[in-house]
Design a protein around this motif. Structure first.
Motif, PDB file in Angstrom:
ATOM      1  N   THR A 149      -6.669  -0.714 -10.045  1.00 48.53           N
ATOM      2  CA  THR A 149      -7.412  -1.867 -10.541  1.00 48.53           C
ATOM      3  C   THR A 149      -6.716  -2.409 -11.779  1.00 48.53           C
ATOM      4  O   THR A 149      -6.375  -1.639 -12.678  1.00 48.53           O
ATOM      5  CB  THR A 149      -8.836  -1.452 -10.917  1.00 48.53           C
ATOM      6  OG1 THR A 149      -9.472  -0.953  -9.759  1.00 48.53           O
ATOM      7  CG2 THR A 149      -9.636  -2.647 -11.433  1.00 48.53           C
ATOM      8  N   LYS A 156       0.833  -1.199   0.000  1.00 52.68           N
ATOM      9  CA  LYS A 156       0.000   0.000   0.000  1.00 52.68           C
ATOM     10  C   LYS A 156       0.867   1.247   0.000  1.00 52.68           C
ATOM     11  O   LYS A 156       0.623   2.205  -0.733  1.00 52.68           O
ATOM     12  CB  LYS A 156      -0.889  -0.013   1.251  1.00 52.68           C
ATOM     13  CG  LYS A 156      -2.355  -0.179   0.909  1.00 52.68           C
ATOM     14  CD  LYS A 156      -3.217  -0.037   2.140  1.00 52.68           C
ATOM     15  CE  LYS A 156      -4.612  -0.505   1.794  1.00 52.68           C
ATOM     16  NZ  LYS A 156      -5.281  -1.163   2.892  1.00 52.68           N
ATOM     17  N   ASP A 178      -5.367   5.556  -3.340  1.00 53.16           N
ATOM     18  CA  ASP A 178      -6.650   4.837  -3.276  1.00 53.16           C
ATOM     19  C   ASP A 178      -6.592   3.467  -3.919  1.00 53.16           C
ATOM     20  O   ASP A 178      -7.613   2.837  -4.165  1.00 53.16           O
ATOM     21  CB  ASP A 178      -7.747   5.665  -3.965  1.00 53.16           C
ATOM     22  CG  ASP A 178      -7.868   7.030  -3.317  1.00 53.16           C
ATOM     23  OD1 ASP A 178      -7.663   7.095  -2.079  1.00 53.16           O
ATOM     24  OD2 ASP A 178      -8.133   8.010  -4.032  1.00 53.16           O
ATOM     25  N   GLY A 179      -5.405   3.040  -4.237  1.00 53.39           N
ATOM     26  CA  GLY A 179      -5.281   1.723  -4.847  1.00 53.39           C
ATOM     27  C   GLY A 179      -5.468   1.770  -6.357  1.00 53.39           C
ATOM     28  O   GLY A 179      -5.750   2.822  -6.938  1.00 53.39           O
ATOM     29  N   LEU A 202       2.321   1.855  -3.319  1.00 56.33           N
ATOM     30  CA  LEU A 202       1.321   2.407  -4.237  1.00 56.33           C
ATOM     31  C   LEU A 202       1.137   3.892  -3.980  1.00 56.33           C
ATOM     32  O   LEU A 202       1.011   4.699  -4.893  1.00 56.33           O
ATOM     33  CB  LEU A 202      -0.022   1.688  -4.058  1.00 56.33           C
ATOM     34  CG  LEU A 202      -0.155   0.309  -4.688  1.00 56.33           C
ATOM     35  CD1 LEU A 202      -1.568  -0.209  -4.498  1.00 56.33           C
ATOM     36  CD2 LEU A 202       0.188   0.358  -6.166  1.00 56.33           C
ATOM     37  N   LYS A 203       1.167   4.245  -2.697  1.00 58.77           N
ATOM     38  CA  LYS A 203       0.997   5.645  -2.339  1.00 58.77           C
ATOM     39  C   LYS A 203       2.156   6.459  -2.902  1.00 58.77           C
ATOM     40  O   LYS A 203       1.957   7.507  -3.516  1.00 58.77           O
ATOM     41  CB  LYS A 203       0.951   5.773  -0.813  1.00 58.77           C
ATOM     42  CG  LYS A 203       0.238   7.049  -0.356  1.00 58.77           C
ATOM     43  CD  LYS A 203       0.510   7.325   1.091  1.00 58.77           C
ATOM     44  CE  LYS A 203      -0.698   7.034   1.975  1.00 58.77           C
ATOM     45  NZ  LYS A 203      -0.334   7.070   3.403  1.00 58.77           N
ATOM     46  N   GLY A 238      -4.838  -3.106  -1.559  1.00 55.61           N
ATOM     47  CA  GLY A 238      -5.394  -1.983  -2.324  1.00 55.61           C
ATOM     48  C   GLY A 238      -5.344  -2.193  -3.819  1.00 55.61           C
ATOM     49  O   GLY A 238      -5.545  -1.266  -4.597  1.00 55.61           O
ATOM     50  N   ILE A 239      -5.075  -3.409  -4.229  1.00 49.29           N
ATOM     51  CA  ILE A 239      -5.072  -3.682  -5.671  1.00 49.29           C
ATOM     52  C   ILE A 239      -6.294  -4.540  -6.000  1.00 49.29           C
ATOM     53  O   ILE A 239      -6.438  -5.644  -5.476  1.00 49.29           O
ATOM     54  CB  ILE A 239      -3.792  -4.432  -6.087  1.00 49.29           C
ATOM     55  CG1 ILE A 239      -2.561  -3.632  -5.680  1.00 49.29           C
ATOM     56  CG2 ILE A 239      -3.807  -4.695  -7.592  1.00 49.29           C
ATOM     57  CD1 ILE A 239      -1.256  -4.369  -5.899  1.00 49.29           C
ATOM     58  N   THR A 240      -7.158  -4.011  -6.839  1.00 47.28           N
ATOM     59  CA  THR A 240      -8.319  -4.799  -7.253  1.00 47.28           C
ATOM     60  C   THR A 240      -7.947  -5.560  -8.508  1.00 47.28           C
ATOM     61  O   THR A 240      -7.586  -4.957  -9.519  1.00 47.28           O
ATOM     62  CB  THR A 240      -9.511  -3.882  -7.545  1.00 47.28           C
ATOM     63  OG1 THR A 240      -9.679  -3.022  -6.417  1.00 47.28           O
ATOM     64  CG2 THR A 240     -10.770  -4.695  -7.778  1.00 47.28           C
ATOM     65  N   TYR A 269      -0.800   6.449  -6.030  1.00 47.33           N
ATOM     66  CA  TYR A 269      -2.126   5.831  -6.009  1.00 47.33           C
ATOM     67  C   TYR A 269      -2.570   5.510  -4.595  1.00 47.33           C
ATOM     68  O   TYR A 269      -2.659   4.344  -4.215  1.00 47.33           O
ATOM     69  CB  TYR A 269      -2.147   4.559  -6.867  1.00 47.33           C
ATOM     70  CG  TYR A 269      -1.689   4.807  -8.282  1.00 47.33           C
ATOM     71  CD1 TYR A 269      -2.536   5.446  -9.188  1.00 47.33           C
ATOM     72  CD2 TYR A 269      -0.425   4.427  -8.693  1.00 47.33           C
ATOM     73  CE1 TYR A 269      -2.111   5.693 -10.480  1.00 47.33           C
ATOM     74  CE2 TYR A 269       0.009   4.675  -9.978  1.00 47.33           C
ATOM     75  CZ  TYR A 269      -0.835   5.314 -10.872  1.00 47.33           C
ATOM     76  OH  TYR A 269      -0.423   5.569 -12.143  1.00 47.33           O
TER      77      TYR A 269
END
Ligand SMILES: Nc1ncnc2c1ncn2[C@@H]1O[C@H](COP(=O)(O)OP(=O)(O)OP(=O)(O)O)[C@@H](O)[C@H]1O
Ligand SMILES: Nc1ncnc2c1ncn2[C@@H]1O[C@H](COP(=O)(O)OP(=O)(O)OP(=O)(O)O)[C@@H](O)[C@H]1O
Ligand SMILES: [Mg+2]
Ligand SMILES: [Mg+2]
Lengths: 506, 282, 306, 258, 339
Positions: A342, A329, A339-340, A332-333, A368-370, A337
């Motif tokens: 996709t 996470k 908010d994650g 990603l931040k 946080g990865i869809t 990102y």
């Protein structure tokens, strides 16, 4: 129950499309080739670094490393009764190059072409074969390539007599055998039955069983029922959940054999989100390696994150990544990102790929990865992969031969990242443009000092681990369930090194 | 008319349980049949067919049949076991139905169907059965019996089909023939011919006959005695020759509402139904 | 026999069953009510209706009823047999099967509903047009129907999904596209018997156009046998959807689609029986429900059924 | 009003062909009631269906209200010429209410005041408004036939073709319908062509009649002649005789007229 | 001139069959183009050089315009050449001749089960309409119709093979009998009888029981249901009353008169269910390791082996059309009204 002199096996072998060693490029086909055809040289299944002669009695490598001279063992006879000579060996290799089928690249990467192969590979006398390469390569690289199925020795006289329209007897060999190995093909019914008969005159000694009957059983549950009932001696495609109940059955033995196949997923660098280094890294922390190994893999694989499988020269055995959703996470931040993200992931609709994909879906969600899954048939996935239309794609990679170059060349080299590039290694497919690494990989192939070469591969692996868009997760283990009265089956590190020759039943 | 009646019916009731309650199709009908031609007339739905079917116990499933007495030559048709009843059906009482188009099995040859009717009740072999069937076809004045024997029902005309029905029903030589509107699907001329055949067979064999129809003129000219039914009851019984002198307003109404060839009435009189008819005597 | 009984006991009932309805609505409702009475007398059909209603209820209330989230994985809880904590056990990813079945009822209902409104409608139109117009229109339409009918169904569906791209909606379209031909056949056969009837002649005599006759007169009479047939095909539809899902062309994981649940549970069927069996029972019960319902409807709607 | 000349109708092709009508000609004056009698299969219905345009495969000429008709009819034609069928059970759509059945022609021809027209026509045929929202299965045969007549009348045609309108009904109901038809003709100055196999019905209803046999008209006569039994043709005489009740002797003398 | 009439009808039939087959070819062909799998990869695999790729692409004729590819395909098929299967690298025709008899054997056995159980069940249900035999048969039929077939198959194997040892395991014969008889018809039971190998025959028959029973259950449901509804129609007919009036026993009324009349629609139902058995046995074939046509087509499709798919589909389609024709002919034979 099965008779003593017959080995009965349940196996999904519907991938076999040909029985011609010049064309075989499937796992099951390779295993067949290993029983019926002798090769020039082979590697020791217990210590892959040891290469021994099978048809070759001995060999020498020239000073410049470009000429390999093999002396052929005397007294080997083909199933037809024809003696095996250097001519047969040379013909077999020339044939593979000239036919230019799937596995031909293993030979042609040494500069062999249909035009020059008669010059470069030749029998200088009935017991001597000369093999010349275009450049200097690491000698082990060349030798490992010659242990592959494609160098299986065919009965030149027989094959030539079956030739139609200059097809090198391909039509004949597709469904017939012309080898000198411990077994003779008796019958092949695609996706139904593969029946082998012992070669009583095998030069290494006749097998203890008379017949090997391999039946295509697609359904694992059915395989299990047959095995428990004693109607087959070996079941090849059981699922992890089936091992537990079988382990407590003393009539059945579970055997594990690590194979050179890796499960990984690639992230397409054409996608600007996935192209960010931090995002790539985040994925590596978003996979629950240990959890999966213990549950859905349960013996079908071990955690392995470097691109060289265990047993290969220079294979790196450390696995630096663990499941750490918080860190993922965080990464990603950093990448912008918070908010994650996709992504869609293409995946083969077979087990264990599907299971892995779903587990990744689960673990990545916490990071946080869809992940949206797109399951499809393997060929369909590959079609998309080659068109570089995917975002993420989960697949496996199997080594073509036992030399590290087979994987380095695909994970760590991308000579041309253009859409119409000629070579399409995995790096290209994920649009990972790496001129530096490509050069290093090329250098490693030419390094003749084994220790130095191993060090070079280790460095390559570390770099790939750190920066690549590949999340390598597992090295495959083949799990075989045998009746306990079966002995002597050899399950080597690749499918073309599984041997039935010494099998016997109590 | 003979002294010992073939069939005695007393207080016959037939009811059908339906979604909206029990429908009384026949409510207390009594009559006897001897070796005569008894006509039953009445409007549609007045219970004519049900009465006929009840005699052979062929009222369709939800229907319930009760009677104080329903006996044929002394045998109680209501309680007779199914197997004995089958011996009576066809053999001693048989029934000609309205429309040969629907009443003959479409996938069996005519000959086979007639022969079958014969063989059900006798131990005759196929050859004998065929011979009898051909004789019977001749008896109903079919011109080329051999050819017709091998035809299928759809290959014959309505009049011929009705004759075949009659042949089939008469081949076991029954004592009583129930004819449920046997000619209403036929043209007037053909109807006349078919009736003539039945008439002749009846008198030559001394059969009793129940002739169900809604055509008052026809019944009056064809039968010996007539029952007039209204809403499941018999409202009047009379000799056929006296029908035109019938007294019951219902019967009168029916007769009057018939158009006639020599009609000059500006308007046909319409039946004025009287609820009291429903309570009318037996 | 007057209908002035609004105020008497059972006023509504009397109003519905009135011999002389006073408005279109009353007539229509009355007809429905009588159908309902006939239907309600059939106990098996009522069971079927109960099951189907239950399915609808389940779908509507899934979030309230489900004890767990249907998507959250917990590999440590995988493949647990039925217990007090997990009534129907857990699957290979430690998800509660009961919760997944409850949520899955939504997908099942959607598949069933969408297929049921598309395939029969297409079949009905093609069949009635072919049957009513006859001649070369009939010949052409029936050839096309034959071609589709002669095709292995799954292959056709696969091809369509391949062309449209995977996904539950496309799978539904594919199923609909592959399942219309039998409906067209039925509708055509029925139309042929209807088109000669006097009331169709009467409609033509009033100058009604062909579309008007087909839509207004023919279609309503063919639809009842189609409705019956469709409810009887429900199980097949659910299972075909599952088959496509298994080939990666239907609902995508982790969607709790029942067919897909069976398909993935298939590999554990001898060891962890509940994984495949539970959704299997769910499909069985629901298709049983639809089948019973269909049988009951046949008795109410099918004029030949009396 | 109706002028039919040399009408021929053939069903089927080649070896299957059936010549159902073989050269029929007749004329019906405005306001006249014309009967068509004959045995089953003699082609009576086929003639009517050709006149009204339900059958397209005919030759010859048909003129209705002075207008020569082609194979296909314009929508407007149906406003002047309507037909009532034999079987009241099959001629009403089983899923439509009486209201819908009667509203349909009004909607097709885009006429106004649908409600009023339906009310009026229902009253005309002697059905109260309480029948308006019933379904056909809730009506008796006679009531259904009234609805069928109402449907034919709702467009206010000048010609009504009646194909055995009472043969499926009880005698008592038959009388009601025949009375109704008579009254309607008088009230609306209609022209009738009535098909029947029942000579008595034709005798009460018609002014003139034609006798058909095997697709041809064998004799045309007026009703007076019929009542007198003054038939010219043997066939007609046989028909007359058969209509007068069972007579054993008569039956034996009957012949086939090919 | 009945001769000419028949000739015209026959010609019409042939034309419509030909059109259907052509349509079948077109649809199959289009499917082959629509499936998002690169046929070249299907042939040579995923790791070949660009040259090989281009060469194979050209060999397969994929560089031609679509309509030319189609014409080429139709031309080949008309010459009896279905091409070579990628999956087995043999002529498709040869493959089909190998797998089709297996399916034929299984489907036929299943159909026998379906007919022998389904028709009497349907008749019973109709005769006892609304009473318990009707309900029982209906529920059993529904169960047969609603249970996933692979589940039933595996459970049957578990119970009858693994636990009770009443049935042999999966496969068409025991492994050791494999290859004992030469395939003449490809139907092992028939081949065994031809070769006089009674052992093999019994073994093969044994192997047939379980899968055919399971598959048959499927058609039982359908056949029973249709029989019931046809039968109900017939039992309402007036000729049934006639038969009863004649004094015939109920058994004869039902089995001779009523059944004789439903024979016609029933042949269509049986033919249809036969066609669906031939095509729809994929899952049974998987569970019982039965190398049949359904499995072959499905596998081929998944491997983008379009030659095989086209060939297999064509065979299924041809069988379907053939069965339709057959039921048409039977219809004429059984129903005098249609002659
Ligand atoms: N299955 C049934 N359920 C309910 N009522 C029935 C049933 N069958 C017959 N009925 C009723 O029985 C009554 C008598 O019927 P039946 O057939 O005997 O009349 P019918 O006098 O023969 O009339 P028709 O001249 O029309 O033949 C009718 O009112 C009818 O409604
Ligand atoms: N659609 C059709 N196809 C083939 N033949 C037909 C068709 N309609 C009528 N026929 C034939 O045409 C002939 C005349 O039939 P039509 O219905 O006009 O007779 P009808 O005089 O009205 O007889 P009925 O009194 O029985 O109604 C008959 O032989 C009939 O079989
Ligand atoms: Mg009656
Ligand atoms: Mg007529």
């Amino acid at each position: 129950d099965t008779p003593k002199d017959t080995l009965v096996m349940a196996w999904q072998f519907d991938d076999i499309v040909t029985l011609d060693p010049g064309e075989i490029f499937e796992l099951s086909g390779a295993e067949y080739g290993a029983q019926v055809y002798d090769r020039l040289i082979r590697f020791d299944v217990n210590d892959v670094s040891k290469i021994y002669g099978q048809v070759a009695e001995s060999w020498t490598v020239s000073e410049d490393g470009k000429t390999f001279t093999f002396t052929i063992r005397d007294g080997i006879k083909f199933h037809s009764g024809n003696p095996l000579t250097a001519e047969d060996v040379a013909y077999s290799l020339q044939r593979a190059v000239k036919m230019n089928k799937g596995p031909a690249f293993i030979l042609t990467q040494f500069g062999l072409t249909p035009e020059n192969v008669d010059q470069k590979v030749r029998a200088t006398d009935p017991r001597t074969v000369v093999f010349e390469t275009d450049k200097t390569y690491a000698p082990t690289f060349v030798l490992y390539c010659l242990t592959a199925d494609v160098s299986g020795v065919v009965d030149a006289k027989l094959v030539k007599s079956k030739e139609v329209n200059g097809d090198f007897g391909a039509a004949f060999l597709k469904a017939n055998s012309a080898g000198s190995g411990p077994f003779v093909l008796r019958q092949w019914k695609a996706s139904e039955l593969l029946s082998l008969e012992a070669n009583a005159n095998y030069w290494g000694g006749a097998p203890a069983v008379k017949r090997v009957l391999i039946r295509h059983i697609a359904e694992p549950a059915t395989q299990r029922l047959l095995l428990e009932k004693g109607d087959v001696d070996v079941a090849r495609n059981l699922k992890p959940e089936q091992f537990e109940p079988l382990r407590s059955n003393d009539k059945i033995r579970i055997v594990q054999a690590p194979k050179g196949t890796l499960y990984y997923f690639g992230l397409n660098q054409k996608n600007e989100v996935l192209a960010k280094p931090d995002v790539r890294k985040a994925f590596k922390y978003a996979v629950d390696y240990d959890g999966m190994a213990k549950t859905i893999m349960n013996g079908l694989g071990t955690v392995h994150q470097a691109f060289l499988p265990k047993g290969f020269l220079g294979a790196l055995e450390e696995n630096p990544y663990t499941y750490d959703p918080a860190k993922a996470k965080e990464l990603l931040k950093q990448a912008g990102y918070p908010d994650g993200i996709t992504v869609t992931m293409d995946v083969r609709n077979t087990s264990p790929s599907m299971d892995m994909a779903q587990a990744i879906q689960g673990s990545a969600a916490a990071a946080g990865i869809t992940v949206k899954l797109l399951p499809a048939d393997g060929k369909q996935v590959v079609t998309k992969y080659r068109a570089r239309n995917h975002e993420a794609l989960l697949y496996q990679w199997g080594a073509d031969y036992q030399d590290p170059n087979t994987n380095a060349d695909t994970f760590a080299a991308n000579p041309d990242n253009a859409d119409d590039a000629k070579a399409k290694p995995l790096s290209w497919r994920n649009a990972w443009d790496i001129p530096e690494l490509t050069k290093k990989t090329a250098a490693a192939v030419e390094e003749r000092d084994t220790a130095k070469r191993a060090a070079m591969y280790q460095e390559l692996q570390r770099e790939v681990l750190e920066t690549s868009p590949f999340v390598i997760m597992f090295q495959q283990t083949e799990v075989i369930a045998e009746r306990s009265n079966v002995e002597g089956l050899v399950w080597g590190p690749s499918f073309d090194s599984n041997y039935y020759w010494k099998v016997s039943k109590k | 008319m003979s002294e010992t009646p073939l069939l005695e019916v007393e207080n016959l009731r037939i009811s059908f349980p339906t979604r909206t309650g029990v429908t009384q199709a026949v409510r207390g009908v009594s009559f006897t049949v001897g070796r005569e031609k008894l006509g039953i007339v009445g409007e549609s739905g007045s219970g004519k067919s049900m009465t006929g079917r009840a005699i052979l116990r062929l009222v369709p499933p939800p229907g319930v049949v009760t009677a104080d007495r329903l006996s044929f030559q002394g045998e109680d048709l209501l309680t007779l076991p199914e197997k004995r009843l089958r011996g009576i059906r066809g053999r001693r009482i048989s029934m000609v139905m309205q429309d040969p188009k629907f009443s003959l099995n479409p996938v069996m040859t005519i000959g086979a169907q007639i022969a079958e009717a014969y063989r059900v009740h006798s131990s005759a072999g196929t050859v004998e059965a065929k011979r009898r069937a051909l004789e019977m076809l001749e008896a109903v004045r079919i011109r080329n019996p051999e050819r017709v024997y091998g035809l299928y029902p759809h290959e014959v005309s309505g009049g011929m089909g009705q004759r075949i029905m009659i042949a089939m029903m008469l081949i076991p030589n029954p004592d009583l023939l129930i004819a449920d509107e046997p000619t209403s699907a036929l043209d007037v001329t053909v109807q006349m011919q078919v009736l003539a055949i039945m008439d002749e067979l009846c008198s030559s064999r001394g059969m009793g006959m129940i002739f169900v129809s809604h055509d008052l003129n026809l019944v009056a000219s064809f039968c010996d005695r007539i029952l007039i039914m209204y809403a499941g009851r018999v409202v009047e019984t009379c000799r056929a020759s006296e029908l035109h002198a019938a007294k019951h307003p219902y019967t009168r109404g029916l007769l009057d509402s018939l158009p006639r060839l020599d009609d000059t009435r500006a308007e046909l009189p319409v039946l004025a139904r009287d609820p009291s008819w429903l309570e009318g005597g037996r | 026999m007057t209908a002035q009984t609004h105020s008497t006991e059972g006023g509504l009932r009397a109003w519905l069953t009135a011999e002389t309805p006073h408005s279109r609505g009353q007539a229509r409702l009355g007809r429905v009510y009588l159908g309902w009475l006939a239907f309600a007398r059939n106990r098996l059909a009522m069971i079927g209706l109960g099951i189907v209603l239950l399915l609808v209820l389940m779908a509507a209330l899934a979030p309230l009823l489900a004890p767990y989230d249907p998507y959250t994985q917990d590999l440590s809880q995988r493949l647990l047999p039925p217990s007090a904590a997990h009534w129907l056990g857990t699957d290979a990813f430690g998800r509660d099967i009961l919760s997944r079945i409850l949520y899955g009822s939504r997908l099942t209902l959607m598949i069933v509903a969408l297929v049921a409104v598309t395939a029969p409608v297409a079949g009905l139109l093609i069949g009635t047009v072919a049957g009513y117009l006859g001649g070369w229109v009939d010949a052409v339409l029936m050839r096309v129907t034959d071609i589709f009918l002669a095709f292995p169904k799954l292959i056709l569906a696969l091809a369509f999904v391949s062309a449209l791209g995977p996904g539950i909606e496309n799978a539904i379209i594919a199923i609909a596209i592959t399942s219309w031909p039998p409906y067209a056949r039925i509708a055509r056969a029925e139309t042929i018997t209807i088109r000669k009837s006097d009331f169709i002649s009467a409609a033509r005599l009033q100058g009604a156009s062909t579309p008007r006759i087909i839509l207004g007169h023919v279609v309503p009479l063919c639809s009842s046998s189609l409705i019956v047939r469709v409810t009887l095909d429900m199980a097949g539809i659910i299972l075909t959807a599952a088959g496509l899902g298994f080939l990666g062309l239907g609902a995508q994981p982790p969607a709790p689609e029942w067919g897909a649940m069976i398909a993935t549970g298939r590999q554990y069927v001898l060891e962890q029986w509940w994984v495949a069996t539970m959704p299997g029972i769910a499909i069985f019960v629901v298709s049983l429900g639809f089948n019973l319902l269909g049988d009951g409807l046949r008795d109410v709607l099918d004029p030949k059924g009396q | 009003m109706i002028d039919v000349k040399d009408l021929r109708v053939t069903f089927g092709h080649g070896a299957d062909a059936v010549a159902a009508v073989q050269g029929v000609s007749f004329t019906v004056q405005e306001g006249e009631s014309f009967g068509l009698v004959g045995e089953s299969g003699s082609g009576k219905s086929t003639v009517l269906r050709a006149v009204v345009g339900l059958n397209h495969d005919w030759t010859g000429s048909i003129a209705v209200a002075g207008a020569a008709q082609s194979r296909r009819r314009e929508k407007g034609f149906f406003k002047s010429c309507q037909m009532v069928f034999q079987d009241p059970y099959g001629s009403l759509h089983p899923r439509h209410t009486i209201d819908r059945i009667l509203a349909e022609p009004i909607a097709i021809h885009g006429l106004r005041d649908a409600d009023g027209r339906i009310d009026r026509v229902l009253r005309d045929v002697g059905l109260g408004p309480q029948f308006r929202f019933r379904y056909p299965h809730q009506l008796s045969g006679g009531q259904r036939q009234r609805v069928a007549i109402a449907r034919a009348l709702v467009l206010e045609p000048r010609v009504l073709l009646l194909d055995e309108p009472t043969s499926a009904l009880d005698v008592s109901v038959q009388a009601e319908i025949l009375n109704l038809l008579k009254r309607l003709r008088a009230e609306h100055a209609l022209t009738y062509v009535l098909v029947s196999h029942n000579l008595a019905v034709v005798a009460t209803m018609c002014d003139r009649l034609a006798v058909m046999n095997r697709g041809r008209i064998v004799e045309e006569m007026d009703v007076e002649a019929l009542r007198r039994g003054a038939a010219r043709e043997d066939y007609t005489r046989q028909l007359l005789r058969a209509s007068q009740g069972y007579d054993r002797a008569a039956a034996d003398s009957f012949k086939d007229f090919a | 001139m009945p001769g000419r009439r028949h000739a015209i009808r026959g010609a019409g039939l042939l034309v419509s069959v030909a059109l259907t087959v052509l349509g079948l070819l077109l649809v199959t062909f289009l499917i082959g183009r629509v499936v998002p799998i690169d046929p070249v990869i299907a042939v040579v695999g995923d790791r070949v050089s660009a040259d090989t790729y281009a060469r194979v692409r050209q060999e397969l004729g994929l560089d031609l315009p679509l309509w030319q590819q189609f014409l080429r395909y139709v031309g080949d098929v008309l010459q009896g050449d279905f091409g070579t299967s990628v999956l087995t690298s043999r002529p498709v025709l040869e493959d089909i001749l190998r797998v089709f008899p297996a399916t034929l054997e299984l489907a036929t056995a299943a159909l026998v089960v379906g007919v022998l159980l389904g028709i009497p069940a349907g008749v019973m249900a109709a005769v006892h309409r609304g009473r318990w035999p009707d309900h029982l048969i209906r529920v059993i039929g529904l169960i047969g119709h609603s249970i996933p077939i692979f589940w039933l198959g595996l459970m049957a194997l578990l119970v009858f093979y693994a636990r009770l040892d009443w049935a042999p395991g999966p496969g068409r014969v025991d492994v050791f009998y494999e290859g004992l008889v030469d395939p003449v018809t490809g139907i092992i039971t028939a081949d065994a009888l031809l070769a006089g190998e009674t052992d093999v025959f019994w073994n093969a028959l044994h192997h047939l029981v379980l899968p055919a029973g399971i598959l048959g259950l499927y058609s039982v449901a359908y056949i029973a249901r249709m029989t019931r509804s046809f039968m109900l129609d017939q039992l309402r007919q007036e000729y049934i009353t006639t038969a009863r009036v004649k004094g015939m026993s109920e058994t004869r009324v039902i089995w001779r008169h009523a059944l004789g009349n439903i024979a016609v629609p029933l042949t269509t139902v049986v033919a249809l269910s036969y066609a669906s058995l031939l095509e729809g046995s994929v899952l049974t074939e998987t569970v019982f390791a039965w190398p049949g046509l359904g499995l072959y087509i499905t596998n081929s499709l998944l491997s983008a082996d379009m030659n095989a798919v086209l060939g297999g589909t064509l065979v299924v389609g041809a069988v379907f059309i053939g069965l339709n024709l057959l039921s048409d002919l039977l219809y004429r034979l059984l129903d005098p009204r249609a002659r």
